[in-house]
Structure formats: C-alpha cells, structure tokens
Design a protein around this motif. Sequence first.
Motif, PDB file in Angstrom:
ATOM      1  N   ARG A 141      19.363  50.931  24.284  1.00  0.00           N
ATOM      2  CA  ARG A 141      19.863  51.161  25.668  1.00  0.00           C
ATOM      3  C   ARG A 141      19.999  49.579  25.878  1.00  0.00           C
ATOM      4  O   ARG A 141      20.836  49.011  26.174  1.00  0.00           O
ATOM      5  CB  ARG A 141      18.992  51.211  26.791  1.00  0.00           C
ATOM      6  CG  ARG A 141      20.327  51.393  27.926  1.00  0.00           C
ATOM      7  CD  ARG A 141      19.432  51.913  29.091  1.00  0.00           C
ATOM      8  NE  ARG A 141      20.183  51.891  30.701  1.00  0.00           N
ATOM      9  CZ  ARG A 141      19.364  52.272  31.413  1.00  0.00           C
ATOM     10  NH1 ARG A 141      18.379  52.641  31.847  1.00  0.00           N
ATOM     11  NH2 ARG A 141      20.199  51.725  33.496  1.00  0.00           N
ATOM     12  N   ASP A 142      19.655  48.204  25.019  1.00  0.00           N
ATOM     13  CA  ASP A 142      19.047  47.335  25.902  1.00  0.00           C
ATOM     14  C   ASP A 142      19.911  46.765  24.748  1.00  0.00           C
ATOM     15  O   ASP A 142      20.856  46.276  25.148  1.00  0.00           O
ATOM     16  CB  ASP A 142      17.369  47.119  25.905  1.00  0.00           C
ATOM     17  CG  ASP A 142      16.165  47.212  26.478  1.00  0.00           C
ATOM     18  OD1 ASP A 142      16.975  46.978  27.480  1.00  0.00           O
ATOM     19  OD2 ASP A 142      15.122  47.586  26.707  1.00  0.00           O
ATOM     20  N   ILE A 143      20.179  46.862  23.668  1.00  0.00           N
ATOM     21  CA  ILE A 143      20.468  47.235  22.636  1.00  0.00           C
ATOM     22  C   ILE A 143      22.364  46.836  22.686  1.00  0.00           C
ATOM     23  O   ILE A 143      22.927  45.577  23.058  1.00  0.00           O
ATOM     24  CB  ILE A 143      20.649  47.318  21.486  1.00  0.00           C
ATOM     25  CG1 ILE A 143      19.209  46.922  20.772  1.00  0.00           C
ATOM     26  CG2 ILE A 143      21.539  46.440  20.180  1.00  0.00           C
ATOM     27  CD1 ILE A 143      18.509  47.516  18.931  1.00  0.00           C
ATOM     28  N   ALA A 154      17.289  37.544  17.041  1.00  0.00           N
ATOM     29  CA  ALA A 154      16.841  36.560  18.185  1.00  0.00           C
ATOM     30  C   ALA A 154      17.803  36.948  19.705  1.00  0.00           C
ATOM     31  O   ALA A 154      17.037  36.127  20.819  1.00  0.00           O
ATOM     32  CB  ALA A 154      17.273  35.283  17.374  1.00  0.00           C
ATOM     33  N   ASP A 155      19.042  37.325  19.575  1.00  0.00           N
ATOM     34  CA  ASP A 155      19.760  37.527  20.935  1.00  0.00           C
ATOM     35  C   ASP A 155      18.593  38.470  22.129  1.00  0.00           C
ATOM     36  O   ASP A 155      18.623  38.439  22.758  1.00  0.00           O
ATOM     37  CB  ASP A 155      20.531  37.945  21.427  1.00  0.00           C
ATOM     38  CG  ASP A 155      21.668  36.940  20.082  1.00  0.00           C
ATOM     39  OD1 ASP A 155      21.607  36.356  20.826  1.00  0.00           O
ATOM     40  OD2 ASP A 155      22.771  37.569  19.289  1.00  0.00           O
ATOM     41  N   PHE A 156      18.131  39.147  21.063  1.00  0.00           N
ATOM     42  CA  PHE A 156      16.987  40.655  21.799  1.00  0.00           C
ATOM     43  C   PHE A 156      15.469  39.631  21.558  1.00  0.00           C
ATOM     44  O   PHE A 156      14.828  39.939  22.693  1.00  0.00           O
ATOM     45  CB  PHE A 156      17.595  41.416  21.130  1.00  0.00           C
ATOM     46  CG  PHE A 156      18.159  42.279  20.877  1.00  0.00           C
ATOM     47  CD1 PHE A 156      19.139  42.310  22.570  1.00  0.00           C
ATOM     48  CD2 PHE A 156      19.438  41.993  20.085  1.00  0.00           C
ATOM     49  CE1 PHE A 156      20.648  42.967  22.011  1.00  0.00           C
ATOM     50  CE2 PHE A 156      20.903  42.978  19.881  1.00  0.00           C
ATOM     51  CZ  PHE A 156      21.061  42.479  21.041  1.00  0.00           C
ATOM     52  N   VAL A 157      14.751  38.780  21.032  1.00  0.00           N
ATOM     53  CA  VAL A 157      13.655  38.184  21.650  1.00  0.00           C
ATOM     54  C   VAL A 157      13.419  37.665  22.119  1.00  0.00           C
ATOM     55  O   VAL A 157      12.646  37.293  22.666  1.00  0.00           O
ATOM     56  CB  VAL A 157      13.876  38.161  19.593  1.00  0.00           C
ATOM     57  CG1 VAL A 157      12.469  37.106  19.713  1.00  0.00           C
ATOM     58  CG2 VAL A 157      13.810  38.942  18.470  1.00  0.00           C
ATOM     59  N   ARG A 158      14.924  36.506  22.120  1.00  0.00           N
ATOM     60  CA  ARG A 158      14.906  35.986  23.780  1.00  0.00           C
ATOM     61  C   ARG A 158      13.900  35.938  25.362  1.00  0.00           C
ATOM     62  O   ARG A 158      13.404  35.670  25.655  1.00  0.00           O
ATOM     63  CB  ARG A 158      15.873  35.756  24.515  1.00  0.00           C
ATOM     64  CG  ARG A 158      17.111  34.544  23.310  1.00  0.00           C
ATOM     65  CD  ARG A 158      18.133  34.288  23.695  1.00  0.00           C
ATOM     66  NE  ARG A 158      19.004  33.879  22.560  1.00  0.00           N
ATOM     67  CZ  ARG A 158      18.783  32.249  22.438  1.00  0.00           C
ATOM     68  NH1 ARG A 158      18.575  31.803  22.306  1.00  0.00           N
ATOM     69  NH2 ARG A 158      19.641  31.779  21.039  1.00  0.00           N
ATOM     70  N   VAL A 216      22.741  44.314  14.328  1.00  0.00           N
ATOM     71  CA  VAL A 216      21.965  44.955  15.022  1.00  0.00           C
ATOM     72  C   VAL A 216      22.261  46.163  15.170  1.00  0.00           C
ATOM     73  O   VAL A 216      21.865  47.499  16.205  1.00  0.00           O
ATOM     74  CB  VAL A 216      21.643  43.437  16.184  1.00  0.00           C
ATOM     75  CG1 VAL A 216      20.918  42.666  15.647  1.00  0.00           C
ATOM     76  CG2 VAL A 216      22.592  43.818  16.670  1.00  0.00           C
ATOM     77  N   ASP A 217      23.692  46.114  15.198  1.00  0.00           N
ATOM     78  CA  ASP A 217      24.396  48.166  15.503  1.00  0.00           C
ATOM     79  C   ASP A 217      23.202  48.598  14.015  1.00  0.00           C
ATOM     80  O   ASP A 217      23.824  50.158  14.911  1.00  0.00           O
ATOM     81  CB  ASP A 217      25.443  47.684  15.068  1.00  0.00           C
ATOM     82  CG  ASP A 217      26.373  47.109  15.888  1.00  0.00           C
ATOM     83  OD1 ASP A 217      25.675  46.267  17.190  1.00  0.00           O
ATOM     84  OD2 ASP A 217      27.023  46.268  15.189  1.00  0.00           O
TER      85      ASP A 217
END
Length: 243
Positions: A141-143, A154-158, A216-217
């Motif tokens: 859901r976050d992705i 990196a967009d989600f590691v932030r 990431v998909d």
Amino acid sequence: MRKIYFALAAFLMTATAFSQGVTTASIGGKVTSTAEEPLIGATVIAVHVPTGATYGAAADFDGFYRISNMRTGGPYTITISYVGYDDFVTEGIYLNLGQTTRISTQLAESATALQEVVVTGISGGIFSSNKTGTETNVSQRDINTLPAASRSIADFVRITPQAQVTEGNDGFSISLAGQNNRYNAVYIDGAVNNDVFGLAGSGTNGGQTGVNPFSVDAIETFQVNIAPFDVRQSGFSGGSINA
C-alpha cells in the motif's frame, strides 16, 4: 465673530460629553467556602435568558469578582462553580441601569463516589524477542500511494528516519545510520544485490549506469534494518534493505 463661533462650538461639545451616560449594568460579590475561606479562581457565569448572551469572570485572590458592561434587565441565570464544591445557581435576576447587583455565596464541599476503574494491559508485540533492532517496513500500500518521482527504492527508503538519500551523477546514494552506502546490504528475495566492485555511488549492481537495479513495481514489500543485532543478518555495518 470667530471667537463667538469657537466658544459656541466648545459649549456644544461639552454639553454632548455631559449628556453621555451609563448604558450598562454589572454584578459583583464574593465567593467563599463554608469555612469563609476565599475560593480563588471560582468561575462565575451569567446568562441573559432572553438573548442567550453569556458573561463570565473568575474570583480574585480574595474571592471577589465583578462582571461589568452587562445588558440591563433580565432575567439572568447566575452560576458559581468551583472544583470540589457544589455549584450555586440563582435564577430570575434583573439588573438595573448603572447599578451593581451584589451576589455573594458560600459553596459547600461536594462528596463524589468514584466508580471502579479497571486497567487491562495487552501485549502488542512491539517489544519482543523477534525485534532485533530499528526497522522500517514498507508495504504494498505504501509503494502504491507514496510519491515516487524516480520509481526507485530510494524514494521509499526516505521515510526511514535514519536514512539520508542524495542524488549523484550515477544515481542515488543511500546512507543509513550515518554510514557510507558501501557499508549497506541490499537483498532481493534473500540474495545479495550489492555492488561487489564498489564502483557505483548507489552501492547496487549497475548503479554506475544511473539505472535502478530492479523495478519497484515488482516488489511486494521491503524492510529497512538499521544495524540489527541478529546473527542471521550480516555483511553490513550501516543497514540492510531487504526486498
């Protein structure tokens, strides 16, 4: 002639000033306990019943209060309250123009029977043997909902507080817990996906080309661990990204 006009204007201004009178009323009094001790901070609320206008004040250090600039007439309902004491309520109070109506009272202590309070603790699993360090879990859901300009990990590691992501000529660079990105470990389904030659600033395979090592998909969820004390996880001193 000019002096006469000036004197006449001054006289009219003086007459107008003296013609202005008081157009409001007020109430005042003292709030004490039955032991005649002042109740500092006692609340006094006056409600003008026909209009619903509400006036309020608090008792001072000596228990005195005063509410000015109140609407004349009535009826008013006056409520005086203090924590731990019974409320004093009086109704049908009418105020006269330019006068202060005195309303004083003594409040009696109130006895309140408290109901039984039951406190139940339930283990939520936040502190358990399975927790081996600071971690951040990114769900599917976050992705799907978090903004991702580059569609990279990196967009989600932030969202990890201990992570710092910087952009370079060869892609992104992830620093976890203040460590160099080459001290991190990236796992894809348990397999190591690090830059074994240390050529890329991102610390991932193919990072020197500026492309993402994976889409990431294709990731259902991933986890960021900050230097966990779990013997099953090794090969890094900064953090691990497990997808």
